[in-house]
Write a protein that holds these residues in place. Structure first.
Motif, PDB file in Angstrom:
ATOM      1  N   ALA A 121       1.679  -4.354   0.148  1.00  0.00           N
ATOM      2  CA  ALA A 121       2.248  -4.075  -0.997  1.00  0.00           C
ATOM      3  C   ALA A 121       3.554  -4.191  -1.189  1.00  0.00           C
ATOM      4  CB  ALA A 121       1.538  -2.644  -1.388  1.00  0.00           C
ATOM      5  N   TYR A 122       4.217  -4.310  -2.341  1.00  0.00           N
ATOM      6  CA  TYR A 122       5.516  -4.125  -2.813  1.00  0.00           C
ATOM      7  C   TYR A 122       5.543  -3.518  -4.259  1.00  0.00           C
ATOM      8  CZ  TYR A 122      10.475  -4.784  -4.123  1.00  0.00           C
ATOM      9  OH  TYR A 122      11.507  -4.543  -4.493  1.00  0.00           O
ATOM     10  N   HIS A 123       6.150  -2.539  -4.286  1.00  0.00           N
ATOM     11  CA  HIS A 123       6.092  -1.813  -5.630  1.00  0.00           C
ATOM     12  C   HIS A 123       7.388  -1.354  -6.008  1.00  0.00           C
ATOM     13  CE1 HIS A 123       1.858  -1.605  -5.702  1.00  0.00           C
ATOM     14  NE2 HIS A 123       1.626  -1.149  -4.523  1.00  0.00           N
ATOM     15  N   GLY A 124       8.547  -1.554  -5.149  1.00  0.00           N
ATOM     16  CA  GLY A 124       9.697  -1.390  -5.761  1.00  0.00           C
ATOM     17  C   GLY A 124      10.433  -0.709  -4.560  1.00  0.00           C
ATOM     18  N   GLY A 150      10.098   6.814  -4.193  1.00  0.00           N
ATOM     19  CA  GLY A 150       8.592   6.870  -4.345  1.00  0.00           C
ATOM     20  C   GLY A 150       8.082   5.638  -4.244  1.00  0.00           C
ATOM     21  N   ALA A 151       8.587   4.593  -5.061  1.00  0.00           N
ATOM     22  CA  ALA A 151       7.991   3.213  -4.948  1.00  0.00           C
ATOM     23  C   ALA A 151       8.178   2.631  -3.256  1.00  0.00           C
ATOM     24  CB  ALA A 151       8.495   2.344  -5.961  1.00  0.00           C
ATOM     25  N   LEU A 152       9.055   2.813  -2.778  1.00  0.00           N
ATOM     26  CA  LEU A 152       9.394   2.445  -1.437  1.00  0.00           C
ATOM     27  C   LEU A 152       8.359   2.806  -0.393  1.00  0.00           C
ATOM     28  CD1 LEU A 152      10.995   0.843   0.545  1.00  0.00           C
ATOM     29  CD2 LEU A 152      12.484   2.574   0.688  1.00  0.00           C
ATOM     30  N   GLY A 153       8.042   4.273  -0.842  1.00  0.00           N
ATOM     31  CA  GLY A 153       6.812   5.001  -0.150  1.00  0.00           C
ATOM     32  C   GLY A 153       5.595   4.226  -0.096  1.00  0.00           C
ATOM     33  N   LEU A 154       5.353   3.627  -1.255  1.00  0.00           N
ATOM     34  CA  LEU A 154       4.193   2.905  -1.492  1.00  0.00           C
ATOM     35  C   LEU A 154       3.933   1.273  -0.813  1.00  0.00           C
ATOM     36  CD1 LEU A 154       3.450   3.900  -5.197  1.00  0.00           C
ATOM     37  CD2 LEU A 154       2.525   4.738  -3.363  1.00  0.00           C
ATOM     38  N   THR A 155       5.298   0.861  -0.549  1.00  0.00           N
ATOM     39  CA  THR A 155       5.455  -0.369  -0.060  1.00  0.00           C
ATOM     40  C   THR A 155       5.190  -0.566   1.377  1.00  0.00           C
ATOM     41  OG1 THR A 155       6.968  -0.918  -1.618  1.00  0.00           O
ATOM     42  CG2 THR A 155       7.035  -2.237   0.103  1.00  0.00           C
ATOM     43  N   GLY A 156       4.445  -1.981   1.549  1.00  0.00           N
ATOM     44  CA  GLY A 156       3.703  -2.222   2.898  1.00  0.00           C
ATOM     45  C   GLY A 156       5.033  -2.406   4.056  1.00  0.00           C
ATOM     46  N   GLU A 157       5.888  -3.209   3.518  1.00  0.00           N
ATOM     47  CA  GLU A 157       6.829  -3.513   4.471  1.00  0.00           C
ATOM     48  C   GLU A 157       7.641  -2.418   4.935  1.00  0.00           C
ATOM     49  OE1 GLU A 157      10.886  -6.731   4.765  1.00  0.00           O
ATOM     50  OE2 GLU A 157       9.931  -6.526   2.852  1.00  0.00           O
ATOM     51  N   THR A 158       7.896  -2.423   6.578  1.00  0.00           N
ATOM     52  CA  THR A 158       8.305  -1.142   6.973  1.00  0.00           C
ATOM     53  C   THR A 158      10.011  -1.281   7.156  1.00  0.00           C
ATOM     54  OG1 THR A 158       8.098  -2.500   9.191  1.00  0.00           O
ATOM     55  CG2 THR A 158       6.373  -0.918   8.437  1.00  0.00           C
TER      56      THR A 158
END
Length: 477
Positions: free
Chosen positions: A178-181, A185-193
């Motif tokens: 996922a990529y949400h920003g 908070g959005a980075l916490g939802l993003t898949g890329e580590t």
């Protein structure tokens, strides 16, 4: 309409040199005197001297853009490019489209205020009416809208706060890839580590689930079995009282993962996810920051599966390329107090004027159908290239949101036939494309997916030329 930007005369103050992010000095030097170097080199040198080390695109696309019109941009060396990046998908109608220019010019001529916080205006009212007219009636008839800050990430933050407030829960379900920003908070939802490693204490209680990525199946199954296994895993996880996951405040997903590598979710999977979340009263947030407004061959990507989200997040194209983001959601979630989400620039009237004009044009000209036809044409070209080159491992996408995954043809394939991603080759292909006049971005695992996001006004001849350049680049790289 083409706007020409004059090159500025730069007079730097006489003082101690300032160190740039790349160790360059901002003081006058032989490197930065305008007479010594020109065009792209001058501006890139200047940029490296004063802009943050976090800048990304100039590292892979080393150009300075002077003009833009339609699907083309021109750099300061006078070279012309087809723009298959298009503001990361924001420029639905390309650069300086007449309907957008006219809408902005009319707003300025009418003395419309540029910013109004959340005070209403006729321009805002017209934008909301136009936006709601593009949504499924069943959704629009029970919808509320929250205007957010200029970026899609801010609308993601608003959506998180909304569902947490409405449910009084704290955990959130997101997906691998996922990529949400890039906000906290959005980075916490993003898949890329990668971007997360230097930022400690991101939003807690985010639980990542397997996305149906058939080419690199997380269950090592492939094909239809990938999405079926994902559904079974998620449903059992949510029903397991020993899973370690408290009842979620919401689930967030992209119907087509963008930065994750252009991975379309199967319609059957989306329908099952909607069933699972509805039965368990988990609000479903669909992030259409990049997929919205015709990009995938439908006005909104969730429509392919015939589902309705609880929360829809929009930005990029919804402002006609100008900064604007909104969260549109079911009225039952509207439980937050006045001031629960705010922002100075949520009242961008020029963006609302441009956005309304764009939405109207896309709808009237059925550009979603055009995107579907042009996307099929481009994927047909890319699949032919794939058959002829073992370095193109997979071609996928929806509408004019397409990815070609670049792989290491020398490596042994796994049991599903997929070879390892090859970042180095993908970057060489990107450079060869740029040298031939095509701008495209990379994404996906290890940055190995060539991503095609042209404006929706692209023609069949344009598509053929894009594919021709890409094929030449693959051979050269």
């Amino acid at each position: 309409m083409t706007h020409i930007v004059a090159e500025p005369k730069i007079d730097l103050p006489s003082q101690e040199p300032l160190a740039g992010a790349d160790g360059l000095s901002l003081a006058p030097s032989n490197r930065t005197k305008r007479d010594d170097i020109s065009g792209n080199a001058y501006y890139l040198d200047r940029q490296a001297g004063f802009e943050s080390n976090a800048r990304t695109y100039p590292r892979k696309l080393p150009i300075a853009i002077r003009r833009a019109e339609g699907i083309h941009v021109e750099d300061t060396d006078g070279r012309r490019y087809i723009d298959c990046l298009a503001g990361a998908g924001a420029l639905t109608l390309g650069h300086y489209h007449p309907v957008v220019v006219e809408a902005v010019q009319r707003a300025v001529a009418d003395g419309v205020p540029w910013q109004t916080l959340d005070l209403t205006t006729p321009v805002k009212d017209a934008f909301v009416e136009e936006l709601f007219s593009t949504l499924p009636n069943e959704f629009a008839g029970h919808a509320r809208i929250q205007f957010c800050g200029p970026s899609g990430a801010d609308a993601i933050e608003a959506a998180l706060k909304l569902v947490k407030t409405a449910t009084r829960r704290s955990s959130v379900l997101a997906f691998h890839g996922a990529y949400h920003g890039m906000t906290h908070g959005a980075l916490g939802l993003t898949g890329e580590t990668g971007p997360k490693l230097a930022v400690r204490g991101l939003m807690p209680e985010v639980h990542f689930l397997p996305y149906p990525y058939a080419y690199r199946c997380p269950f090592n199954l492939g094909g239809e079995a990938t999405w079926r296994a994902s559904v079974a895993y998620i449903e059992r996880l949510l029903d397991d009282t020993n899973s370690g996951i408290a009842p979620p405040a919401g689930m967030i997903l992209e119907a087509v993962q963008g930065e994750g590598g252009v991975i379309p979710a199967p319609d059957e999977w989306l329908r099952e996810i909607r069933r699972i979340t509805r039965e368990r009263e988990i609000p479903l947030i669909v992030d259409e920051v990049q997929t919205g407004v015709g990009r995938t061959g439908a006005m909104y990507a969730f429509e392919h599966a015939g589902i309705l989200p609880d929360v829809l997040v929009l930005s990029k194209a919804v402002g006609g390329g100008l900064p604007l983001s909104v969260a549109v959601y079911h009225e039952s979630l509207d439980r937050w107090e006045p001031g629960a989400h705010a922002g100075t620039f949520r009242g961008n009237q020029l963006a609302m004027a441009a956005g309304a004009a764009t939405l109207r044009f896309v709808k009237e000209q059925t550009l979603d159908r055009h995107a579907d036809a042009m996307g099929e044409r481009l994927m047909a070209h890319l699949r032919r290239i794939q058959r002829e080159s073992p370095h193109v491992g997979d071609v996928r996408g929806r509408g004019l949101m397409i990815g070609a995954e670049i792989v290491d043809a020398r490596a042994e394939p796994d049991r599903l036939g997929a070879r390892p991603p090859c970042r180095e080759l993908a970057r060489r292909i990107q450079k060869e494309c740029l040298d031939r006049g095509l701008i495209l971005e990379l994404g996906g695992r290890q940055g190995s997916v060539a991503r095609f996001l042209p404006p929706l006004i692209v023609t069949a001849d344009d598509i053929d030329r894009i594919a021709e350049i890409f094929e030449e680049a693959v051979r050269a790289a």
